[in-house]
Design a protein around this motif. Structure first.
Motif, PDB file in Angstrom:
ATOM      1  N   LYS A 137      -7.285   6.094  -4.463  1.00 21.12           N
ATOM      2  CA  LYS A 137      -7.527   5.039  -4.473  1.00 21.12           C
ATOM      3  C   LYS A 137      -6.935   3.908  -5.589  1.00 21.12           C
ATOM      4  CE  LYS A 137     -11.534   2.750  -2.373  1.00 21.12           C
ATOM      5  NZ  LYS A 137     -12.859   3.121  -1.956  1.00 21.12           N
ATOM      6  N   SER A 138      -6.355   2.913  -5.048  1.00 23.37           N
ATOM      7  CA  SER A 138      -5.740   1.784  -6.047  1.00 23.37           C
ATOM      8  C   SER A 138      -6.929   1.100  -6.809  1.00 23.37           C
ATOM      9  CB  SER A 138      -4.882   1.150  -5.661  1.00 23.37           C
ATOM     10  OG  SER A 138      -5.413   0.223  -4.639  1.00 23.37           O
ATOM     11  N   PRO A 139      -6.561   0.650  -7.902  1.00 23.41           N
ATOM     12  CA  PRO A 139      -7.619  -0.482  -8.559  1.00 23.41           C
ATOM     13  C   PRO A 139      -7.955  -1.413  -7.595  1.00 23.41           C
ATOM     14  CG  PRO A 139      -5.568   0.341 -10.012  1.00 23.41           C
ATOM     15  CD  PRO A 139      -5.419   0.816  -8.865  1.00 23.41           C
ATOM     16  N   GLU A 140      -7.226  -1.824  -6.579  1.00 28.47           N
ATOM     17  CA  GLU A 140      -7.526  -2.917  -5.728  1.00 28.47           C
ATOM     18  C   GLU A 140      -8.225  -2.262  -4.416  1.00 28.47           C
ATOM     19  OE1 GLU A 140      -4.054  -2.003  -6.342  1.00 28.47           O
ATOM     20  OE2 GLU A 140      -4.262  -3.758  -8.001  1.00 28.47           O
ATOM     21  N   GLY A 141      -8.498  -0.987  -4.421  1.00 27.68           N
ATOM     22  CA  GLY A 141      -9.485  -0.422  -3.507  1.00 27.68           C
ATOM     23  C   GLY A 141      -8.615   0.048  -2.244  1.00 27.68           C
ATOM     24  N   GLU A 142      -7.027   0.140  -2.358  1.00 23.04           N
ATOM     25  CA  GLU A 142      -6.572   0.558  -1.276  1.00 23.04           C
ATOM     26  C   GLU A 142      -6.394   2.094  -1.389  1.00 23.04           C
ATOM     27  OE1 GLU A 142      -2.222  -0.208   0.861  1.00 23.04           O
ATOM     28  OE2 GLU A 142      -2.554  -0.781  -1.005  1.00 23.04           O
ATOM     29  N   GLU A 143      -6.616   2.754  -0.146  1.00 27.80           N
ATOM     30  CA  GLU A 143      -6.437   4.276  -0.118  1.00 27.80           C
ATOM     31  C   GLU A 143      -4.984   4.574   0.179  1.00 27.80           C
ATOM     32  OE1 GLU A 143      -9.232   6.610   2.001  1.00 27.80           O
ATOM     33  OE2 GLU A 143     -11.040   5.396   1.460  1.00 27.80           O
ATOM     34  N   LEU A 144      -4.493   5.384  -0.707  1.00 25.75           N
ATOM     35  CA  LEU A 144      -2.991   5.719  -0.724  1.00 25.75           C
ATOM     36  C   LEU A 144      -3.172   7.390  -0.718  1.00 25.75           C
ATOM     37  CD1 LEU A 144      -1.851   3.520  -3.233  1.00 25.75           C
ATOM     38  CD2 LEU A 144      -1.631   2.904  -0.903  1.00 25.75           C
ATOM     39  N   VAL A 145      -1.774   7.750  -0.363  1.00 27.90           N
ATOM     40  CA  VAL A 145      -1.486   9.094  -0.454  1.00 27.90           C
ATOM     41  C   VAL A 145      -0.380   9.278  -1.349  1.00 27.90           C
ATOM     42  CG1 VAL A 145      -0.844  11.663   0.863  1.00 27.90           C
ATOM     43  CG2 VAL A 145      -2.524   9.946   1.808  1.00 27.90           C
ATOM     44  N   ILE A 146      -0.597  10.160  -2.491  1.00 25.34           N
ATOM     45  CA  ILE A 146       0.448  10.498  -3.286  1.00 25.34           C
ATOM     46  C   ILE A 146       1.143  11.703  -3.166  1.00 25.34           C
ATOM     47  CG2 ILE A 146       1.141  10.800  -5.945  1.00 25.34           C
ATOM     48  CD1 ILE A 146      -0.394   7.985  -5.288  1.00 25.34           C
ATOM     49  N   HIS A 147       2.246  11.799  -3.148  1.00 18.60           N
ATOM     50  CA  HIS A 147       3.086  13.019  -2.657  1.00 18.60           C
ATOM     51  C   HIS A 147       4.517  13.004  -3.639  1.00 18.60           C
ATOM     52  CE1 HIS A 147       6.163  15.409  -0.541  1.00 18.60           C
ATOM     53  NE2 HIS A 147       5.105  16.125  -0.320  1.00 18.60           N
ATOM     54  N   ARG A 148       4.667  13.705  -4.458  1.00 14.85           N
ATOM     55  CA  ARG A 148       5.924  13.679  -5.441  1.00 14.85           C
ATOM     56  C   ARG A 148       6.191  12.474  -6.018  1.00 14.85           C
ATOM     57  NH1 ARG A 148      10.707  17.163  -1.958  1.00 14.85           N
ATOM     58  NH2 ARG A 148       9.525  19.104  -2.354  1.00 14.85           N
ATOM     59  N   GLY A 149       4.943  11.816  -6.494  1.00 17.39           N
ATOM     60  CA  GLY A 149       5.084  10.699  -7.603  1.00 17.39           C
ATOM     61  C   GLY A 149       5.229   9.494  -6.636  1.00 17.39           C
ATOM     62  N   HIS A 150       5.427   9.454  -5.178  1.00 18.73           N
ATOM     63  CA  HIS A 150       5.422   8.387  -4.463  1.00 18.73           C
ATOM     64  C   HIS A 150       4.032   8.011  -3.809  1.00 18.73           C
ATOM     65  CE1 HIS A 150       9.843   8.277  -4.821  1.00 18.73           C
ATOM     66  NE2 HIS A 150       9.783   9.342  -4.733  1.00 18.73           N
ATOM     67  N   ALA A 151       3.652   6.860  -3.424  1.00 22.88           N
ATOM     68  CA  ALA A 151       2.589   6.371  -2.944  1.00 22.88           C
ATOM     69  C   ALA A 151       2.837   5.900  -1.454  1.00 22.88           C
ATOM     70  CB  ALA A 151       1.721   5.175  -3.751  1.00 22.88           C
ATOM     71  N   TYR A 152       2.040   6.585  -0.489  1.00 26.72           N
ATOM     72  CA  TYR A 152       2.372   6.306   0.739  1.00 26.72           C
ATOM     73  C   TYR A 152       1.044   5.239   1.474  1.00 26.72           C
ATOM     74  CZ  TYR A 152       6.222   9.419   0.710  1.00 26.72           C
ATOM     75  OH  TYR A 152       7.365  10.185   0.294  1.00 26.72           O
ATOM     76  N   ARG A 153       1.126   4.439   1.923  1.00 27.92           N
ATOM     77  CA  ARG A 153       0.224   3.546   2.586  1.00 27.92           C
ATOM     78  C   ARG A 153      -0.117   3.933   4.065  1.00 27.92           C
ATOM     79  NH1 ARG A 153       2.636  -0.440  -0.564  1.00 27.92           N
ATOM     80  NH2 ARG A 153       0.917  -1.801  -1.807  1.00 27.92           N
ATOM     81  N   ARG A 154      -1.162   3.861   4.406  1.00 25.23           N
ATOM     82  CA  ARG A 154      -1.870   4.180   5.692  1.00 25.23           C
ATOM     83  C   ARG A 154      -1.673   2.848   6.852  1.00 25.23           C
ATOM     84  NH1 ARG A 154      -6.439   3.612   9.114  1.00 25.23           N
ATOM     85  NH2 ARG A 154      -7.162   5.778  10.177  1.00 25.23           N
ATOM     86  N   ARG A 155      -1.117   3.312   7.943  1.00 28.97           N
ATOM     87  CA  ARG A 155      -0.616   2.330   8.898  1.00 28.97           C
ATOM     88  C   ARG A 155      -1.093   2.531  10.026  1.00 28.97           C
ATOM     89  NH1 ARG A 155       3.223   1.977   4.749  1.00 28.97           N
ATOM     90  NH2 ARG A 155       4.017  -0.072   4.084  1.00 28.97           N
ATOM     91  N   GLU A 156      -1.661   1.903  10.721  1.00 30.09           N
ATOM     92  CA  GLU A 156      -2.177   2.083  12.246  1.00 30.09           C
ATOM     93  C   GLU A 156      -1.140   1.471  13.112  1.00 30.09           C
ATOM     94  OE1 GLU A 156      -6.188   1.046  13.326  1.00 30.09           O
ATOM     95  OE2 GLU A 156      -6.899   2.049  11.061  1.00 30.09           O
ATOM     96  N   LEU A 157      -0.711   2.138  14.127  1.00 28.29           N
ATOM     97  CA  LEU A 157       0.384   1.778  14.980  1.00 28.29           C
ATOM     98  C   LEU A 157      -0.200   1.878  16.441  1.00 28.29           C
ATOM     99  CD1 LEU A 157       3.495   3.989  13.798  1.00 28.29           C
ATOM    100  CD2 LEU A 157       2.834   1.847  12.902  1.00 28.29           C
ATOM    101  N   GLU A 158      -0.056   0.751  17.080  1.00 28.87           N
ATOM    102  CA  GLU A 158      -0.498   0.563  18.372  1.00 28.87           C
ATOM    103  C   GLU A 158       0.068   1.155  19.324  1.00 28.87           C
ATOM    104  OE1 GLU A 158      -0.568  -3.665  19.470  1.00 28.87           O
ATOM    105  OE2 GLU A 158      -1.744  -4.067  17.528  1.00 28.87           O
ATOM    106  N   ALA A 159      -0.338   1.460  20.507  1.00 29.18           N
ATOM    107  CA  ALA A 159       0.402   2.408  21.415  1.00 29.18           C
ATOM    108  C   ALA A 159       1.438   1.364  22.110  1.00 29.18           C
ATOM    109  CB  ALA A 159      -0.724   2.662  22.600  1.00 29.18           C
ATOM    110  N   VAL A 160       2.572   2.251  22.445  1.00 38.57           N
ATOM    111  CA  VAL A 160       3.586   1.579  23.254  1.00 38.57           C
ATOM    112  C   VAL A 160       3.699   2.014  24.647  1.00 38.57           C
ATOM    113  CG1 VAL A 160       6.124   1.418  23.359  1.00 38.57           C
ATOM    114  CG2 VAL A 160       4.769   1.562  20.981  1.00 38.57           C
ATOM    115  N   ASP A 161       3.692   1.184  25.515  1.00 37.03           N
ATOM    116  CA  ASP A 161       3.712   1.373  26.992  1.00 37.03           C
ATOM    117  C   ASP A 161       4.759   0.348  27.522  1.00 37.03           C
ATOM    118  OD1 ASP A 161       3.375   2.267  29.442  1.00 37.03           O
ATOM    119  OD2 ASP A 161       1.381   1.756  29.746  1.00 37.03           O
ATOM    120  N   SER A 162       5.957   0.797  27.778  1.00 41.94           N
ATOM    121  CA  SER A 162       7.155   0.087  28.211  1.00 41.94           C
ATOM    122  C   SER A 162       7.906   0.867  29.242  1.00 41.94           C
ATOM    123  CB  SER A 162       7.952  -0.623  27.049  1.00 41.94           C
ATOM    124  OG  SER A 162       8.742   0.501  26.545  1.00 41.94           O
TER     125      SER A 162
END
Length: 188
Positions: A67-92
């Motif tokens: 959890k960053s000081p700003e309160g954002e939950e991240l995942v740390i992997h090999r020194g990189h921070a990854y953000r959680r993103r919600e992707l909407e369903a695609v129906d085309s």
């Protein structure tokens, strides 16, 4: 016997022997908690069922939540921070995809080309993991977090405890004295 090659958090390559395939995920969890990783991130990121996202055991891939000081939950992997993103369903007409949750970060110059993905414009990003569709797999959940997961663990731990008293009982109370002209047996 299986072998897993890990890269430590300091970049050293270490090979670990695994006595049986049933212990493979336990070994990955153990070393993953130390930040050690095995293998490379596949193009597009690791693919997991969406039902595993809430209690996914990030140590399986050598990552951890933070959890960053700003309160954002991240995942740390090999020194990189990854953000959680919600992707909407695609129906085309061309593409049909269910909703997903993706952990990604902006691409860096040092990232290999095969892990970079294009976004709008010139922006590129790297995906660590995507959770989409599929059926929940307990083996990906944090141990003890789900009802079925914790039940299998006490048995293996209990077996060595039962074996110890038997081994103790089988030991002689005292070593017999060494006879003259007889060599003492090596202790190992």
């Amino acid at each position: 016997m299986l072998q897993i090659e890990f890269i430590t958090d300091l970049g050293a390559r270490v090979t670990v022997n695994v006595e049986h395939e049933s212990r493979l995920l336990d070994v990955q969890r153990h070393y993953g908690r130390l930040g050690w990783t095995s293998g490379e991130i596949p193009s597009g990121g690791y693919q997991f069922p969406i039902e595993n996202e809430a209690d996914f055991d990030w140590s399986l891939i050598g990552a951890r939540k933070w959890k960053s000081p700003e309160g954002e939950e991240l995942v740390i992997h090999r020194g990189h921070a990854y953000r959680r993103r919600e992707l909407e369903a695609v129906d085309s007409r061309k593409l049909k995809l269910p909703a997903a949750i993706k952990y990604s970060r902006g691409a860096k110059v040092s990232d290999p080309q095969h892990v970079r993905e294009k976004a709008d414009g010139d922006i590129e990003y790297v995906s660590l993991a995507i959770f989409r569709g599929g059926k929940r797999q307990e083996r990906y959940a944090v141990p003890g977090g789900a009802a079925g997961n914790g039940q299998g663990r006490p048995a293996p731990q209990g077996q060595p405890a039962q074996a110890r008293p038997q081994a103790t009982a089988a030991r002689p109370a005292a070593r017999p004295p060494v006879q003259p002209g007889q060599e003492e047996e090596t202790p190992f």
